[in-house]
Write a protein that holds these residues in place. Sequence first.
Motif, PDB file in Angstrom:
ATOM      1  N   VAL A  43       0.837  -1.202   0.000  1.00 27.95           N
ATOM      2  CA  VAL A  43       0.000   0.000   0.000  1.00 27.95           C
ATOM      3  C   VAL A  43       0.873   1.253   0.000  1.00 27.95           C
ATOM      4  O   VAL A  43       1.927   1.287   0.641  1.00 27.95           O
ATOM      5  CB  VAL A  43      -0.945   0.015   1.235  1.00 27.95           C
ATOM      6  N   ARG A  44       0.422   2.251  -0.751  1.00 26.81           N
ATOM      7  CA  ARG A  44       1.052   3.570  -0.710  1.00 26.81           C
ATOM      8  C   ARG A  44       0.283   4.435   0.285  1.00 26.81           C
ATOM      9  O   ARG A  44      -0.927   4.579   0.192  1.00 26.81           O
ATOM     10  CB  ARG A  44       1.031   4.243  -2.080  1.00 26.81           C
ATOM     11  N   PHE A  45       1.011   5.019   1.250  1.00 25.97           N
ATOM     12  CA  PHE A  45       0.415   5.876   2.272  1.00 25.97           C
ATOM     13  C   PHE A  45       0.888   7.313   2.049  1.00 25.97           C
ATOM     14  O   PHE A  45       2.078   7.558   1.882  1.00 25.97           O
ATOM     15  CB  PHE A  45       0.841   5.427   3.677  1.00 25.97           C
ATOM     16  N   ARG A  46      -0.055   8.244   2.078  1.00 23.13           N
ATOM     17  CA  ARG A  46       0.284   9.660   1.966  1.00 23.13           C
ATOM     18  C   ARG A  46      -0.181  10.382   3.227  1.00 23.13           C
ATOM     19  O   ARG A  46      -1.367  10.360   3.566  1.00 23.13           O
ATOM     20  CB  ARG A  46      -0.342  10.305   0.735  1.00 23.13           C
ATOM     21  N   PHE A  47       0.766  11.026   3.913  1.00 21.54           N
ATOM     22  CA  PHE A  47       0.476  11.751   5.147  1.00 21.54           C
ATOM     23  C   PHE A  47       0.653  13.253   4.916  1.00 21.54           C
ATOM     24  O   PHE A  47       1.564  13.677   4.198  1.00 21.54           O
ATOM     25  CB  PHE A  47       1.421  11.308   6.269  1.00 21.54           C
ATOM     26  N   ARG A  48      -0.223  14.017   5.544  1.00 16.34           N
ATOM     27  CA  ARG A  48      -0.120  15.471   5.435  1.00 16.34           C
ATOM     28  C   ARG A  48       1.046  15.988   6.274  1.00 16.34           C
ATOM     29  O   ARG A  48       1.269  15.551   7.396  1.00 16.34           O
ATOM     30  CB  ARG A  48      -1.411  16.141   5.907  1.00 16.34           C
ATOM     31  N   VAL A  49       1.781  16.939   5.695  1.00 19.29           N
ATOM     32  CA  VAL A  49       2.885  17.606   6.381  1.00 19.29           C
ATOM     33  C   VAL A  49       2.670  19.104   6.242  1.00 19.29           C
ATOM     34  O   VAL A  49       2.372  19.593   5.146  1.00 19.29           O
ATOM     35  CB  VAL A  49       4.252  17.213   5.793  1.00 19.29           C
ATOM     36  N   ASN A  50       2.804  19.839   7.328  1.00 17.49           N
ATOM     37  CA  ASN A  50       2.648  21.285   7.299  1.00 17.49           C
ATOM     38  C   ASN A  50       3.974  21.982   7.575  1.00 17.49           C
ATOM     39  O   ASN A  50       4.890  21.401   8.155  1.00 17.49           O
ATOM     40  CB  ASN A  50       1.616  21.745   8.331  1.00 17.49           C
ATOM     41  N   ARG A  51       3.989  23.247   7.189  1.00 15.36           N
ATOM     42  CA  ARG A  51       5.195  24.054   7.371  1.00 15.36           C
ATOM     43  C   ARG A  51       4.759  25.500   7.580  1.00 15.36           C
ATOM     44  O   ARG A  51       3.855  25.976   6.884  1.00 15.36           O
ATOM     45  CB  ARG A  51       6.074  23.937   6.134  1.00 15.36           C
ATOM     46  N   PRO A  52       5.366  26.233   8.516  1.00 16.81           N
ATOM     47  CA  PRO A  52       4.998  27.639   8.698  1.00 16.81           C
ATOM     48  C   PRO A  52       5.258  28.453   7.432  1.00 16.81           C
ATOM     49  O   PRO A  52       6.065  28.067   6.583  1.00 16.81           O
ATOM     50  CB  PRO A  52       5.898  28.109   9.844  1.00 16.81           C
ATOM     51  N   ARG A  53       4.558  29.577   7.342  1.00 14.94           N
ATOM     52  CA  ARG A  53       4.773  30.451   6.194  1.00 14.94           C
ATOM     53  C   ARG A  53       6.226  30.894   6.119  1.00 14.94           C
ATOM     54  O   ARG A  53       6.825  30.922   5.036  1.00 14.94           O
ATOM     55  CB  ARG A  53       3.854  31.674   6.318  1.00 14.94           C
ATOM     56  N   PHE A  54       6.813  31.220   7.269  1.00 18.84           N
ATOM     57  CA  PHE A  54       8.216  31.614   7.327  1.00 18.84           C
ATOM     58  C   PHE A  54       9.002  30.527   8.048  1.00 18.84           C
ATOM     59  O   PHE A  54       8.675  30.156   9.173  1.00 18.84           O
ATOM     60  CB  PHE A  54       8.373  32.955   8.058  1.00 18.84           C
ATOM     61  N   ASP A  55      10.027  30.002   7.382  1.00 21.43           N
ATOM     62  CA  ASP A  55      10.830  28.935   7.975  1.00 21.43           C
ATOM     63  C   ASP A  55      11.544  29.434   9.229  1.00 21.43           C
ATOM     64  O   ASP A  55      12.076  30.542   9.251  1.00 21.43           O
ATOM     65  CB  ASP A  55      11.867  28.431   6.973  1.00 21.43           C
ATOM     66  N   ASP A  56      11.559  28.581  10.250  1.00 19.22           N
ATOM     67  CA  ASP A  56      12.341  28.909  11.434  1.00 19.22           C
ATOM     68  C   ASP A  56      13.474  27.893  11.573  1.00 19.22           C
ATOM     69  O   ASP A  56      13.787  27.168  10.627  1.00 19.22           O
ATOM     70  CB  ASP A  56      11.466  28.970  12.693  1.00 19.22           C
ATOM     71  N   GLU A  57      14.086  27.820  12.737  1.00 15.75           N
ATOM     72  CA  GLU A  57      15.249  26.958  12.916  1.00 15.75           C
ATOM     73  C   GLU A  57      14.924  25.482  12.681  1.00 15.75           C
ATOM     74  O   GLU A  57      15.762  24.717  12.201  1.00 15.75           O
ATOM     75  CB  GLU A  57      15.838  27.163  14.315  1.00 15.75           C
ATOM     76  N   LEU A  58      13.699  25.063  13.029  1.00 17.15           N
ATOM     77  CA  LEU A  58      13.327  23.660  12.831  1.00 17.15           C
ATOM     78  C   LEU A  58      13.305  23.314  11.352  1.00 17.15           C
ATOM     79  O   LEU A  58      13.828  22.267  10.936  1.00 17.15           O
ATOM     80  CB  LEU A  58      11.964  23.384  13.462  1.00 17.15           C
TER      81      LEU A  58
END
Length: 333
Positions: free
Chosen positions: A85-100
């Motif tokens: 099975v192929r699994f697709r998970f949602r990933v989010n990111r802030p509008r402005f990148d920070d140190e993480l």
Amino acid sequence: MLARLVASGSEPKPDTTTTEEKPKERPPGTYMIWAMEAIGATMAFLYYLHLHTDLLKPEVKERLNPERYTPFTLIEKESLTPDTVRFRFRVNRPRFDDELEKLVDNIIAQGAWAMDIKDHMVQTYRTYTPVGFFMSNVVDEESGSREGFLEFVVKRYPRGSLSRFLHDTRVGDQVEMRGPMLVWPYYAAKYRHLYMIAGGTGVAPMYQLIDRILNDPEDSDTRISLLYGSQTEPDIIYRGLLDKLAQTHGDRFSVSYLVDRGPATVAQVAVPNMDTVRAFTRGFERGKDVVLMCGPDAMLAAISGAKPIGAGQGPVQGVLRELGFTPADVFKF
């Protein structure tokens, strides 16, 4: 008295006693003007924060984090074969990148990478290599975040607790992951030729690297050959994508399929034994090329020697050892 003053020729001295001056009254509306100026300055500051920071936005969740487990939502689930099975998970990111985000990007840029996926029911985990990672540049103004996805291809094994756990998840469920984590350092033009030998879902790290190299304009001279084994032709994962890449980049990428049993139209019914591996690696140059291995334990044991649990690669054994390959020539995922 007046007569005496006149007679003396003196004038009466003025009264120098001062009286308190009344404070000047401010013009009507002064306090209202001050209030409006304060409100205007506050609004301007808040507008600046809105444009240039994420301080006024809700906390962005489902962000990649190599230091702790984070829940990610399953948004797609597609059967590729009866047990894969192929699994697709949602990933989010802030509008402005920070140190993480800078840390995440730095790890991904260094080479092949993977994620630890945890079964929260029994608190065990296993490392899986994503076959796809995408992050949109479009910002959702309400949440102040960008959305992307992370894809895995996982085969269900009867005794594999993590694979059974993943296959039992439904769209909308959340799964805890930690990563990315660097698995194999790679940079553009590190090798002249990559010889990849994969079996089943062991194609995952190979596909990640193939996609990376072929889409990197700074890595345009690196060649890739993939020897990919499956049980049957319908079990070949990502065959359509691999064939398309071979057609588009025929001068740099080639793929050969092996299957355990027929019928077969594009694959050779054979196992990766001494003869097939010797023919596949013909042209290998020590110090310039590398052999990459990933697949079922039995396949690795026969071709390259098993990879030990945990850190380390273990000795090169099996077919590759008989053909003269050394640990410097081989990497096992």
